[in-house]
Scaffold this motif. Structure first.
Motif, PDB file in Angstrom:
ATOM      1  N   GLN A   1       0.830  -1.173   0.021  1.00 46.84           N
ATOM      2  CA  GLN A   1       0.176  -0.135   0.035  1.00 46.84           C
ATOM      3  C   GLN A   1       0.882   1.211   0.062  1.00 46.84           C
ATOM      4  O   GLN A   1       1.698   1.351   0.780  1.00 46.84           O
ATOM      5  CB  GLN A   1      -1.006  -0.126   1.283  1.00 46.84           C
ATOM      6  N   LEU A   2       0.636   2.265  -0.849  1.00 40.37           N
ATOM      7  CA  LEU A   2       1.354   3.467  -0.882  1.00 40.37           C
ATOM      8  C   LEU A   2       0.504   4.539  -0.468  1.00 40.37           C
ATOM      9  O   LEU A   2      -0.728   4.771  -1.206  1.00 40.37           O
ATOM     10  CB  LEU A   2       1.903   3.660  -2.455  1.00 40.37           C
ATOM     11  N   ALA A  92       4.623   5.125  -7.234  1.00 37.40           N
ATOM     12  CA  ALA A  92       4.496   3.807  -7.732  1.00 37.40           C
ATOM     13  C   ALA A  92       5.727   2.901  -6.998  1.00 37.40           C
ATOM     14  O   ALA A  92       6.701   3.415  -6.861  1.00 37.40           O
ATOM     15  CB  ALA A  92       4.762   3.488  -9.147  1.00 37.40           C
ATOM     16  N   ALA A  93       5.461   1.698  -6.982  1.00 35.30           N
ATOM     17  CA  ALA A  93       6.571   0.836  -6.305  1.00 35.30           C
ATOM     18  C   ALA A  93       6.652  -0.459  -7.155  1.00 35.30           C
ATOM     19  O   ALA A  93       5.712  -0.995  -7.620  1.00 35.30           O
ATOM     20  CB  ALA A  93       6.409   0.473  -4.965  1.00 35.30           C
ATOM     21  N   ALA A  94       7.980  -1.044  -7.380  1.00 37.96           N
ATOM     22  CA  ALA A  94       7.942  -2.332  -8.150  1.00 37.96           C
ATOM     23  C   ALA A  94       8.595  -3.000  -7.156  1.00 37.96           C
ATOM     24  O   ALA A  94       8.938  -2.930  -6.054  1.00 37.96           O
ATOM     25  CB  ALA A  94       9.030  -1.914  -9.126  1.00 37.96           C
ATOM     26  N   THR A  95       8.424  -4.433  -7.524  1.00 33.88           N
ATOM     27  CA  THR A  95       8.965  -5.467  -6.574  1.00 33.88           C
ATOM     28  C   THR A  95      10.434  -5.533  -6.706  1.00 33.88           C
ATOM     29  O   THR A  95      11.130  -5.952  -5.609  1.00 33.88           O
ATOM     30  CB  THR A  95       8.380  -6.861  -7.130  1.00 33.88           C
ATOM     31  N   TYR A  96      11.323  -5.196  -7.875  1.00 35.62           N
ATOM     32  CA  TYR A  96      12.441  -5.465  -8.073  1.00 35.62           C
ATOM     33  C   TYR A  96      13.207  -3.923  -8.250  1.00 35.62           C
ATOM     34  O   TYR A  96      12.329  -3.200  -8.565  1.00 35.62           O
ATOM     35  CB  TYR A  96      12.571  -6.316  -9.395  1.00 35.62           C
ATOM     36  N   VAL A 104       4.497  -0.295 -16.617  1.00 29.37           N
ATOM     37  CA  VAL A 104       3.945  -1.876 -16.399  1.00 29.37           C
ATOM     38  C   VAL A 104       5.176  -2.525 -15.411  1.00 29.37           C
ATOM     39  O   VAL A 104       4.960  -3.444 -14.978  1.00 29.37           O
ATOM     40  CB  VAL A 104       4.165  -2.478 -17.897  1.00 29.37           C
ATOM     41  N   ASN A 105       6.064  -1.907 -15.254  1.00 30.36           N
ATOM     42  CA  ASN A 105       7.208  -2.480 -14.426  1.00 30.36           C
ATOM     43  C   ASN A 105       6.969  -2.085 -12.977  1.00 30.36           C
ATOM     44  O   ASN A 105       7.418  -2.899 -12.081  1.00 30.36           O
ATOM     45  CB  ASN A 105       8.480  -1.777 -14.625  1.00 30.36           C
ATOM     46  N   TYR A 106       5.813  -1.429 -12.678  1.00 30.87           N
ATOM     47  CA  TYR A 106       5.496  -1.255 -11.153  1.00 30.87           C
ATOM     48  C   TYR A 106       4.261  -1.864 -10.990  1.00 30.87           C
ATOM     49  O   TYR A 106       3.212  -2.050 -11.759  1.00 30.87           O
ATOM     50  CB  TYR A 106       5.212   0.398 -11.016  1.00 30.87           C
ATOM     51  N   ASP A 107       4.245  -2.500  -9.619  1.00 32.74           N
ATOM     52  CA  ASP A 107       3.134  -3.368  -9.183  1.00 32.74           C
ATOM     53  C   ASP A 107       2.403  -2.672  -8.189  1.00 32.74           C
ATOM     54  O   ASP A 107       1.287  -3.331  -8.148  1.00 32.74           O
ATOM     55  CB  ASP A 107       3.916  -4.470  -8.445  1.00 32.74           C
ATOM     56  N   TYR A 108       2.719  -1.535  -7.435  1.00 28.62           N
ATOM     57  CA  TYR A 108       1.605  -0.825  -6.615  1.00 28.62           C
ATOM     58  C   TYR A 108       1.824   0.497  -7.024  1.00 28.62           C
ATOM     59  O   TYR A 108       2.678   1.306  -7.350  1.00 28.62           O
ATOM     60  CB  TYR A 108       2.221  -1.173  -5.120  1.00 28.62           C
ATOM     61  N   TRP A 109       0.687   1.152  -6.875  1.00 26.13           N
ATOM     62  CA  TRP A 109       0.339   2.334  -7.118  1.00 26.13           C
ATOM     63  C   TRP A 109      -0.368   3.166  -5.876  1.00 26.13           C
ATOM     64  O   TRP A 109      -1.428   2.793  -5.255  1.00 26.13           O
ATOM     65  CB  TRP A 109      -0.615   2.606  -8.251  1.00 26.13           C
ATOM     66  N   GLY A 110       0.089   4.492  -5.649  1.00 24.89           N
ATOM     67  CA  GLY A 110      -0.717   5.371  -4.633  1.00 24.89           C
ATOM     68  C   GLY A 110      -1.946   5.951  -5.280  1.00 24.89           C
ATOM     69  O   GLY A 110      -2.129   5.651  -6.432  1.00 24.89           O
TER      70      GLY A 110
END
Length: 119
Positions: A1-2, A92-96, A104-110
């Motif tokens: 969560q962001l 946005a946050a990526a796993t890697y 598309v490289n980001y998995d989570y969004w605020g």
């Protein structure tokens, strides 16, 4: 969560600092923005270590992205703001970790925070 914060109304030439706190450890983190009637666009990204950053040409030299891993937080310092910077800013946050330009490289969004720059 962001959870993003720090948006607001500022005059052209002014500054704002956005913050985005993650609920846990993340890889790369980034900022995107979407102006009214336009598509979402990349603003900046920072690797997990903070050692690698990438900026959109439109903000290079004016914006600085940084992160504090102890707080799981990424920041976007925005200086010399222009009316064309007006937009909803999303973190946005990526796993890697990496320098990821594409959303598309980001998995989570605020949820987004509104920045309005008046002329």
């Amino acid at each position: 969560q962001l959870q993003a914060s720090g948006g607001g109304l500022v005059q052209a030439g002014g500054s704002l600092r956005l913050s985005c706190a993650a609920s846990g450890r993340t890889g790369s983190m980034g900022w995107f923005r979407q102006a009214p009637g336009k598509e979402r666009e990349f603003v900046a990204t920072v690797s997990r270590s903070g050692g690698s950053t990438l900026y959109a040409d439109s903000v290079k030299g004016r914006f600085t992205i940084s992160r504090d891993n102890a707080k799981n937080t990424v920041y976007l310092q925005m200086n010399s703001l222009k009316p064309e910077d007006t937009a909803v800013y999303y973190c946005a946050a990526a796993t890697y970790s990496g320098t990821f330009y594409y959303s598309v490289n980001y998995d989570y969004w605020g949820q987004g925070t509104l920045v309005t720059v008046s002329s």
